[in-house]
Design a protein around this motif. Structure first.
Motif, PDB file in Angstrom:
ATOM      1  N   ARG A  77      -1.616   2.525 -10.010  1.00 14.34           N
ATOM      2  CA  ARG A  77      -0.242   3.023  -9.984  1.00 14.34           C
ATOM      3  C   ARG A  77      -0.251   4.444  -9.417  1.00 14.34           C
ATOM      4  NH1 ARG A  77       1.027   3.326 -15.773  1.00 14.34           N
ATOM      5  NH2 ARG A  77      -1.243   3.288 -15.965  1.00 14.34           N
ATOM      6  N   GLU A  78       0.379   4.605  -8.280  1.00 13.78           N
ATOM      7  CA  GLU A  78       0.512   5.919  -7.657  1.00 13.78           C
ATOM      8  C   GLU A  78       1.970   6.353  -7.765  1.00 13.78           C
ATOM      9  OE1 GLU A  78      -0.826   5.956  -3.656  1.00 13.78           O
ATOM     10  OE2 GLU A  78      -2.773   5.063  -4.104  1.00 13.78           O
ATOM     11  N   ARG A  79       2.184   7.597  -8.127  1.00 10.87           N
ATOM     12  CA  ARG A  79       3.557   8.108  -8.175  1.00 10.87           C
ATOM     13  C   ARG A  79       3.554   9.624  -8.063  1.00 10.87           C
ATOM     14  NH1 ARG A  79       5.801   7.146 -14.270  1.00 10.87           N
ATOM     15  NH2 ARG A  79       6.891   9.115 -13.938  1.00 10.87           N
TER      16      ARG A  79
ATOM     17  N   ARG B   5       3.928   3.580  -5.640  1.00  6.64           N
ATOM     18  CA  ARG B   5       3.507   2.232  -5.252  1.00  6.64           C
ATOM     19  C   ARG B   5       2.527   1.707  -6.284  1.00  6.64           C
ATOM     20  NH1 ARG B   5      -0.943   2.116  -0.334  1.00  6.64           N
ATOM     21  NH2 ARG B   5      -2.130   3.975  -0.899  1.00  6.64           N
ATOM     22  N   GLU B   6       2.382   0.398  -6.313  1.00  8.21           N
ATOM     23  CA  GLU B   6       1.467  -0.246  -7.255  1.00  8.21           C
ATOM     24  C   GLU B   6       0.686  -1.316  -6.507  1.00  8.21           C
ATOM     25  OE1 GLU B   6       1.786  -2.969 -11.296  1.00  8.21           O
ATOM     26  OE2 GLU B   6       3.152  -1.264 -11.031  1.00  8.21           O
ATOM     27  N   ARG B   7      -0.613  -1.376  -6.803  1.00 11.54           N
ATOM     28  CA  ARG B   7      -1.476  -2.355  -6.146  1.00 11.54           C
ATOM     29  C   ARG B   7      -2.431  -2.954  -7.164  1.00 11.54           C
ATOM     30  NH1 ARG B   7      -4.470   1.243  -2.040  1.00 11.54           N
ATOM     31  NH2 ARG B   7      -4.057   2.782  -3.654  1.00 11.54           N
TER      32      ARG B   7
ATOM     33  N   ARG C 246       2.182  -2.417   3.859  1.00 10.84           N
ATOM     34  CA  ARG C 246       2.473  -1.070   3.380  1.00 10.84           C
ATOM     35  C   ARG C 246       1.179  -0.290   3.156  1.00 10.84           C
ATOM     36  NH1 ARG C 246       5.505   1.363  -1.984  1.00 10.84           N
ATOM     37  NH2 ARG C 246       4.914   3.493  -1.462  1.00 10.84           N
ATOM     38  N   GLY C 247       0.149  -0.976   2.600  1.00 11.96           N
ATOM     39  CA  GLY C 247      -1.122  -0.301   2.391  1.00 11.96           C
ATOM     40  C   GLY C 247      -1.720   0.185   3.690  1.00 11.96           C
TER      41      GLY C 247
ATOM     42  N   GLN D 181       2.562  -5.956   0.675  1.00 13.80           N
ATOM     43  CA  GLN D 181       1.714  -4.906   0.106  1.00 13.80           C
ATOM     44  C   GLN D 181       0.627  -4.494   1.095  1.00 13.80           C
ATOM     45  OE1 GLN D 181       0.328  -6.660  -3.532  1.00 13.80           O
ATOM     46  NE2 GLN D 181       2.148  -6.077  -4.684  1.00 13.80           N
TER      47      GLN D 181
ATOM     48  N   ASP E 170       0.320   3.218   4.702  1.00 13.82           N
ATOM     49  CA  ASP E 170       0.023   4.375   3.854  1.00 13.82           C
ATOM     50  C   ASP E 170      -1.376   4.918   4.091  1.00 13.82           C
ATOM     51  OD1 ASP E 170       2.517   4.271   2.720  1.00 13.82           O
ATOM     52  OD2 ASP E 170       1.882   3.272   0.879  1.00 13.82           O
TER      53      ASP E 170
END
Length: 475
Positions: free
Chosen positions: A214-216, A324-326, A283-284, A280, A287
């Motif tokens: 989890r990135e924020r 984002r969440e991975r 987007r990854g 995802q 990013d």
């Protein structure tokens, strides 16, 4: 029940010897013109080359992938490149799913991920990048983050090391405490290559696992209010602070149970899951490649050309952060591609001091306006008992400062180092610093390290100027 698999063995062929070859590390902070370079193709060839060099009065240094920022691999003698000593040699499985694996010393970490993953195994923690060889990574104290998961050297349970006369010694954590074998193991698993050239490393590994990342974006002040709470907010927590702003990017990696990982895998196997996964991945890619590398390179070049714009660039970068969440196999989320070249200094400080350290870095930067387009990284580690570990005998926070390779870094690093030293910090062995053995003697058992070095290498074959500076001359 224990099973041992001998997976492959390299054929015995002569070592490849090169004439004098100029060498430079990845960060362009260290270079060497060794008398020769040897690329042995098996352990016997390595032992022969080391013995010959020692007999001729040459010093010997192993070089890995060149990702250390310090001159740890520099020598005017013989440089050993272990690129051919690569692969998984043996696996000893246990009933609980864990295993001991023996890896040839020149194996790159990114290769090891796949060798282990194919057998349902993984390293329990990893650093930020995986370009290094396993021998180089453990020898310089590479670490990741997590309150319950130590650096790579804590995962080492045995090594084979080639001594000056060509003898190959196998030593391990199973040797009796206080014995010569156990003491050699302690310095061989993290000792800057000063007791010999590693030919193989045995690791304690775990069943392969997945992480939820989890990135924020958050505010720096929220972290500074309670650094311990943030460190405990995930199995593997870290953050990046952008100098000149009050913004941070928080990264929380949590280990999934096998059931949770299987459930997530089932969900993504359907049409909706595949579409979501594709989104995802796209987007990854954007990013990680376009933003974190491509645009970041452009931003750093702009800051180099016009340093006065750096503060504005950092503010734009901070505002561009998005949550984002991975979910992915552990090594895919522990490790990142770092294509933008930089210099780095990192210190291990007592965990209780990390808030004050970051505050002082921010205050210095606010006073000076120093152009620093690279973020500051903060990670965590538990106390361990490895002789030369930067987390030895204390819970630790790591604070790393960086600077783009084309920009002047000395003012920023000197100021940061003064703050780190005042907090009783310990420099990362593979990253830029100005400390000496006299400074570091109260942190580490350097007299014991010197005694072991004198015993196995009385002629100082494996020493160089850097090891003499930070560990002291052992002869």
């Amino acid at each position: 029940m224990t099973r041992r698999w001998c997976l492959w063995q390299t054929p015995a062929v002569p070592a490849t010897v090169a004439a004098t070859t100029a060498w430079e590390n990845w960060a362009r902070t260290a270079s060497a013109s060794p008398a020769g370079v040897v690329r042995p193709r098996d352990e016997a060839a390595l032992a022969d080359q080391v013995a010959r060099a020692a007999a001729e009065g040459l010093r010997v240094r192993a070089r890995g992938a060149g990702h250390s920022f310090t001159p740890v691999a520099v020598t005017d003698g013989l440089q050993v490149d272990l690129e051919h000593l690569a692969g998984l040699e043996a696996v000893e499985r246990r009933q609980d799913g864990t295993a001991r694996v023996t890896v040839l010393a020149g194996t790159r970490l990114y290769h090891l991920h796949h060798l282990l993953g194919a057998r349902g195994l993984a390293m329990t923690n990893l650093g930020d990048i995986d370009r290094q060889t396993i021998a180089g990574a453990i020898s310089t104290g590479t670490h990741g983050t997590g309150l319950r998961h130590g650096g790579l050297a804590t995962q080492v349970c045995g090594v084979r090391v080639v001594l000056p006369d060509g003898t190959v010694r196998a030593v391990s954590v199973d040797d009796a405490p206080g014995s010569p074998e156990r003491e050699l193991f302690e310095v061989a698993r993290l000792g800057l290559g000063t007791v010999g050239v590693l030919s193989a490393v045995t690791l304690e590994v775990v069943p392969a696992f997945w992480l939820r990342c989890r990135e924020r974006p958050e505010r720096l002040d929220a972290f500074l209010e309670d650094p311990d709470a943030y460190a405990a907010s995930a199995d593997h927590a870290e953050l990046y602070w952008f100098p000149g702003t009050r913004s941070i990017l928080t990264i929380r990696n949590d280990r999934l149970t096998p059931d949770d990982a299987a459930r997530w895998g089932t969900e993504r196997s359907g049409l909706k899951g595949r579409v979501r996964l594709l989104g995802q991945e796209v987007r990854g890619l954007v990013d990680d490649e376009v933003i974190a590398n491509g645009l970041f390179e452009v931003a750093n070049r702009l800051a180099t050309a016009a340093p006065g714009l750096t503060a504005g660039i950092n503010r734009v970068s901070a505002r561009a952060l998005a949550a984002r969440e991975r979910v992915a196999p552990s090594y895919q989320l522990f490790c990142h591609k770092r294509r933008v070249r930089f210099r780095e200094q990192e210190y291990a400080v007592p965990r209780a001091a990390v808030g004050d350290v970051v505050r002082e870095l921010a205050a210095w930067h606010r006073r000076t306006g120093e152009p620093v387009p690279f973020p500051v990284e903060v990670r965590f580690a538990p106390s361990d008992d490895v002789w030369l570990s930067t987390a030895r005998d204390r819970d630790t926070a790591y604070v790393a400062v960086h600077q783009y390779v084309r920009m002047q870094y000395r003012r920023w690093f000197d100021a940061a180092e003064a703050i780190f030293v005042a907090a009783d910090g310990r420099p990362h062995w593979g990253k830029l610093h100005r400390r000496t053995a006299a400074d570091l003697a109260h942190h580490y058992p350097l007299d014991d390290v010197a005694r072991v070095r004198r015993t196995v290498d009385p002629g100082g074959v494996f020493a160089n100027a850097y090891s003499d500076t930070v560990l002291g001359a052992a002869t």
